[in-house]
Motif scaffolding. Structure first.
Motif, PDB file in Angstrom:
ATOM      1  N   MET A  45      35.777  44.701  26.711  1.00 55.19           N
ATOM      2  CA  MET A  45      37.102  45.236  26.062  1.00 55.19           C
ATOM      3  C   MET A  45      37.045  46.413  25.932  1.00 55.19           C
ATOM      4  N   MET A  46      36.116  47.047  25.474  1.00 60.37           N
ATOM      5  CA  MET A  46      35.819  48.385  25.256  1.00 60.37           C
ATOM      6  C   MET A  46      36.479  49.348  26.608  1.00 60.37           C
ATOM      7  N   THR A  47      35.635  48.860  27.742  1.00 62.78           N
ATOM      8  CA  THR A  47      35.922  49.493  28.978  1.00 62.78           C
ATOM      9  C   THR A  47      37.439  49.266  29.407  1.00 62.78           C
ATOM     10  N   PHE A 137      42.201  40.628  33.969  1.00 63.26           N
ATOM     11  CA  PHE A 137      40.863  40.309  34.225  1.00 63.26           C
ATOM     12  C   PHE A 137      39.759  40.274  32.866  1.00 63.26           C
ATOM     13  N   ALA A 138      40.109  41.614  32.347  1.00 61.19           N
ATOM     14  CA  ALA A 138      39.094  41.869  31.081  1.00 61.19           C
ATOM     15  C   ALA A 138      39.232  40.847  30.118  1.00 61.19           C
ATOM     16  N   ILE A 139      40.595  40.506  29.780  1.00 62.77           N
ATOM     17  CA  ILE A 139      40.766  39.536  28.518  1.00 62.77           C
ATOM     18  C   ILE A 139      40.240  38.450  29.127  1.00 62.77           C
ATOM     19  N   GLY A 140      40.591  37.834  30.377  1.00 63.16           N
ATOM     20  CA  GLY A 140      39.915  36.594  30.824  1.00 63.16           C
ATOM     21  C   GLY A 140      38.542  36.464  30.642  1.00 63.16           C
ATOM     22  N   LEU A 141      37.483  37.538  30.879  1.00 68.55           N
ATOM     23  CA  LEU A 141      36.144  37.691  30.675  1.00 68.55           C
ATOM     24  C   LEU A 141      35.928  37.583  29.387  1.00 68.55           C
ATOM     25  N   GLN A 142      36.856  38.433  28.452  1.00 69.13           N
ATOM     26  CA  GLN A 142      36.565  38.061  27.170  1.00 69.13           C
ATOM     27  C   GLN A 142      36.642  36.677  26.455  1.00 69.13           C
ATOM     28  N   ASN A 143      37.689  36.102  27.060  1.00 66.84           N
ATOM     29  CA  ASN A 143      38.237  34.731  26.657  1.00 66.84           C
ATOM     30  C   ASN A 143      36.895  33.701  26.898  1.00 66.84           C
ATOM     31  N   ALA A 144      36.343  33.730  28.037  1.00 71.38           N
ATOM     32  CA  ALA A 144      35.417  32.718  28.519  1.00 71.38           C
ATOM     33  C   ALA A 144      34.444  32.253  27.383  1.00 71.38           C
ATOM     34  N   PRO A 145      33.583  33.449  26.783  1.00 72.36           N
ATOM     35  CA  PRO A 145      32.620  32.969  25.884  1.00 72.36           C
ATOM     36  C   PRO A 145      33.162  32.671  24.440  1.00 72.36           C
ATOM     37  N   GLU A 146      34.347  33.179  24.365  1.00 65.91           N
ATOM     38  CA  GLU A 146      35.102  32.834  23.156  1.00 65.91           C
ATOM     39  C   GLU A 146      35.630  31.563  23.140  1.00 65.91           C
ATOM     40  N   GLY A 147      35.948  31.049  24.165  1.00 66.22           N
ATOM     41  CA  GLY A 147      36.380  29.651  24.501  1.00 66.22           C
ATOM     42  C   GLY A 147      34.984  28.570  24.047  1.00 66.22           C
ATOM     43  N   MET A 236      31.771  45.805  33.554  1.00 63.16           N
ATOM     44  CA  MET A 236      33.006  46.085  33.875  1.00 63.16           C
ATOM     45  C   MET A 236      33.122  47.166  34.569  1.00 63.16           C
ATOM     46  N   PHE A 237      32.399  48.396  34.806  1.00 62.99           N
ATOM     47  CA  PHE A 237      32.549  49.475  35.651  1.00 62.99           C
ATOM     48  C   PHE A 237      32.306  49.125  37.053  1.00 62.99           C
ATOM     49  N   ILE A 238      31.094  48.480  37.121  1.00 64.42           N
ATOM     50  CA  ILE A 238      30.766  47.875  38.450  1.00 64.42           C
ATOM     51  C   ILE A 238      32.141  47.229  39.253  1.00 64.42           C
ATOM     52  N   LEU A 239      32.692  46.227  38.377  1.00 57.07           N
ATOM     53  CA  LEU A 239      33.759  45.448  38.898  1.00 57.07           C
ATOM     54  C   LEU A 239      34.831  46.195  39.357  1.00 57.07           C
TER      55      LEU A 239
END
Length: 243
Positions: A45-47, A137-147, A236-239
């Protein structure tokens, strides 16, 4: 319109995707792994905020709009936190123990997803289409572990695995509504775009520093959580550079 709808749905459904392992997980998860997940998502999320939202806000407006939007995002999140009862997870090095008021916590988690949905919608309203895809994309990545963590919490409250999976998925559904709201507001009133992008960045930064980082440092796992945070940024930077 199709882009924002698809992006918001995919980022929101990532909550359910992250909860899938709970259907097969035996036992619980240690706080060490939970803290690693929280710190990793904080890095992502920071990135997204620093690499996507703020540069785009500066391009769409100026420094005044960016600062005003940042502080507005922090102010709204502060008001939400004071209005919505926030119950912290009890820290334990062995496992995860939760407060008995499950419904209250789930309501708080659901409402705290609103700024994330707004972030996606506002990003798609900007001139640079790739910004919307980046934030979704970033929010989706953040949501996965949250779920995953929400579903794990529900199981610890003696709720069935399938029901826990469904509820965890639904907590992210509000992001779709918030995303469309953010998109329409900033699309029809173009002057709001830099404010909206900065607002989303401020809200995300508030969540990172007020919620994710403190939670990941509450059980003696500060060093590994810090490493995980940096790995999240690098990942995130790599992606971003790859895609």
């Amino acid at each position: 319109m199709t882009e924002v709808l698809l992006g918001s749905i995919l980022s929101a459904l990532a909550t359910g995707l992250g909860a899938i392992p709970i259907l097969f997980l035996k036992g619980s998860i240690t706080h060490r792994w939970r803290d690693i997940l929280l710190a990793f998502t904080a890095g992502i999320m920071m990135t997204a905020a620093m690499r996507g939202l703020i540069p785009e806000a500066l391009q769409a407006g100026g420094i005044f709009e960016v600062i005003a939007g940042l502080f507005l995002g922090v102010l709204i999140l502060t008001m939400l936190e004071k209005t919505i009862p926030h119950i912290d997870l009890e820290h334990s090095r062995v496992g995860i123990q939760f407060d008995e008021k499950a419904l209250l916590i789930i309501a708080a988690i659901t409402l705290h997803n609103i700024p994330e949905g707004l972030s996606v919608g506002v990003s798609y309203a900007s001139e640079a289409q790739e910004t919307g895809n980046l934030i979704a994309f970033a929010i989706g990545l953040q949501n996965a572990p949250e779920g995953f963590l929400v579903a794990l919490f529900l199981i610890n409250q003696n709720i069935g695995r399938l029901k826990a999976f469904i509820i965890a998925t639904l907590t992210g559904a509000i992001e779709i509504v918030a995303s469309l709201l953010g998109y329409y507001l900033t699309s029809f009133i173009e002057v709001l775009v830099p404010y909206g992008l900065s607002f989303a960045a401020g809200a995300m930064l508030f969540i990172i520093y007020k919620e994710l980082i403190p939670e990941s440092h509450g059980d003696g796992n500060e060093r590994i959580a810090t490493y995980s945070f940096i790995v999240g940024i690098a990942f995130m930077f790599i992606l971003l550079e790859t895609f």
